[in-house]
Enzyme design. Structure first.
Site, short mmCIF file in Angstrom:
data_model
loop_
_atom_site.label_atom_id
_atom_site.label_comp_id
_atom_site.label_asym_id
_atom_site.label_seq_id
_atom_site.Cartn_x
_atom_site.Cartn_y
_atom_site.Cartn_z
N CYS A 51 0.85 -1.20 0.00
CA CYS A 51 0.00 0.00 0.00
C CYS A 51 0.89 1.25 0.00
CB CYS A 51 -0.90 -0.01 1.24
SG CYS A 51 -1.99 1.43 1.29
N CYS A 55 0.40 4.82 6.94
CA CYS A 55 -0.22 4.66 8.27
C CYS A 55 0.79 3.92 9.18
CB CYS A 55 -1.51 3.87 8.17
SG CYS A 55 -2.59 4.50 6.86
N CYS A 58 0.45 0.19 10.35
CA CYS A 58 -0.03 -0.84 9.42
C CYS A 58 1.08 -1.63 8.72
CB CYS A 58 -0.94 -0.18 8.37
SG CYS A 58 -1.60 -1.37 7.22
N CYS A 95 -16.78 -8.72 5.33
CA CYS A 95 -16.06 -7.49 5.02
C CYS A 95 -14.84 -7.83 4.16
CB CYS A 95 -15.59 -6.81 6.29
SG CYS A 95 -16.91 -6.59 7.48
N CYS A 126 -19.50 -5.56 3.27
CA CYS A 126 -18.79 -4.34 3.63
C CYS A 126 -17.47 -4.35 2.87
CB CYS A 126 -18.53 -4.33 5.14
SG CYS A 126 -17.59 -2.89 5.68
N CYS A 186 -19.22 2.54 8.14
CA CYS A 186 -18.50 1.88 9.22
C CYS A 186 -17.24 2.72 9.44
CB CYS A 186 -18.15 0.45 8.78
SG CYS A 186 -17.06 -0.40 9.94
N ARG A 258 -18.09 -1.96 17.56
CA ARG A 258 -17.42 -3.24 17.31
C ARG A 258 -16.06 -3.35 18.00
NH1 ARG A 258 -16.85 -3.84 11.72
NH2 ARG A 258 -19.03 -4.41 11.79
S1 SF4 Z 1 -4.25 1.18 6.93
FE1 SF4 Z 1 -2.67 0.06 5.77
S2 SF4 Z 1 -3.76 -0.71 3.98
FE2 SF4 Z 1 -5.03 0.91 4.85
S3 SF4 Z 1 -4.41 2.76 3.80
FE3 SF4 Z 1 -3.13 2.67 5.64
S4 SF4 Z 1 -1.26 1.59 4.96
FE4 SF4 Z 1 -2.82 1.24 3.40
#
Ligand code: SF4
Length: 343
Positions: A51, A55, A58, A95, A126, A186, A258
């Site tokens: 990705c 974040c 993540c 989901c 979802c 959500c 949740r």
């Molecule tokens: S949470 Fe993870 S998968 Fe979702 S946008 Fe951020 S880096 Fe990408």
């Protein structure tokens, strides 16, 4: 018009004595829900890793070395098989999550097919696919997507310490497009990112003050994954996590709150307290996107001990079966059992 929540009012809830807070939350919970009923969702990663977003929590971000095996968009058949398994285990909502900044146009048809096929199993659907434009939101809604997940994660003030590749306003804009397309929202956050209590209160104020509060509010406990910038964050005190659930329940009385990521780190007693505080939805199954989740039978044992009934939602099945049968009827050639009057 509902009176908007202020930060001060939300912080006052966090300051209540623990038992008073739980009592208040439980009273509100019982007014709107059966306290013995829990909604169960299963989450499948339909496209894993690589990705472009950053974040900090993540493992799917391409920026961190977490050893995660990346996977391209799954074939529809594999998604259907997983959804069937999920349904057998008692899930009512399936989901599907893809690690994207936003979906690509070339993938839209594939995503629409996944939605239609899962709906045919009689499950709610979802998806979480990143940022959407208006057209994409409408296409997903037209395919029958019930919910779109797009978490605000934390307060507007703390957000840029966690994510720099998109803004808080980007998130709010996507939620708005989802609503306008007619889907349910959500949206929730993560506790344990290094935020203060005031950030937790501010996150819940943002969610509760949306033109319509999200129907589903996932409250995640940070899963500290090796290789991510937050791997050494301090553990969150379980009582502070439970407080956040209780405040969410009070501020969003009719939403499903949740208990999401991090549940495998919670013992049975902590989960029971979360249910008393007003949590009434969980993720079920052994994988939560890329992190592990308590094994199904452990959940079943806990449900038995607490006399919890999984929620049943068959209405969707009936509606969708009807629509699908009508569509099939129009496209079908004559058979012995069926005369196609439209041909
Ligand atoms: S949470 Fe993870 S998968 Fe979702 S946008 Fe951020 S880096 Fe990408």
């Amino acid at each position: 018009m509902k009176k908007p929540w202020t930060l001060n009012k939300a912080e006052n809830l966090f300051d209540l004595p623990f038992f008073t807070l739980l009592f208040k939350a439980q009273k509100i919970h019982r007014k709107h829900f059966d306290p013995q009923q829990i909604q169960i969702s299963t989450l499948l990663s339909v496209k894993t890793g690589a990705c472009p977003e950053d974040c900090k929590y993540c493992p799917q971000s391409a920026r961190y070395k977490t050893g995660l095996k990346t996977e391209r968009l799954l074939e529809v058949q594999k998604v259907i098989e997983s959804a069937k398994q999920a349904k057998k285990s008692g899930s009512t909502r399936f989901c599907m999550g893809a690690a994207w900044r936003n979906p690509h146009e070339r993938d839209m048809l594939h995503l629409e097919t996944m939605i239609k096929e899962v709906k045919l199993l009689g499950m709610e659907t979802c998806m979480t696919l990143g940022t959407l434009n208006n057209q994409q939101a409408q296409r997903l809604a037209n395919a029958g997507l019930d919910y779109y997940n797009h978490n605000l994660d934390t307060s507007p003030e703390f957000y840029s310490s966690i994510i720099t590749t998109r803004t808080y306003q980007d998130r709010l804009d996507t939620i708005d497009k989802v609503r306008k397309a007619g889907m349910k929202v959500c949206s929730g956050g993560i506790i344990g990112l290094g935020e203060k209590v005031t950030d937790r209160a501010a996150l819940l104020v943002q969610l509760a003050n949306l033109p319509k509060a999200p129907e589903s509010v996932p409250i995640n406990m940070l899963i500290k994954i090796k290789g991510t910038p937050l791997e050494n964050n301090e553990d969150i005190d379980p009582f502070n996590f439970i407080r956040t659930i209780a405040v969410a329940r009070i501020m969003m009385p009719t939403s499903f709150v949740r208990l999401s990521a991090g549940r495998e780190k919670m013992n049975e007693q902590m989960q029971a307290l979360c249910f008393i505080a007003g949590a009434n939805s969980i993720f079920y199954g052994c994988k939560l996107l890329t992190a592990s989740n308590p094994e199904k039978d452990k959940d079943q044992q806990l449900f038995r001990k607490l006399n919890i009934n999984p929620q049943n939602t068959e209405i969707t099945l009936n509606n969708w079966k009807k629509i699908k049968y009508q569509e099939d009827a129009i496209n079908q050639i004559d058979t012995e059992q069926f005369y196609n009057a439209s041909s």
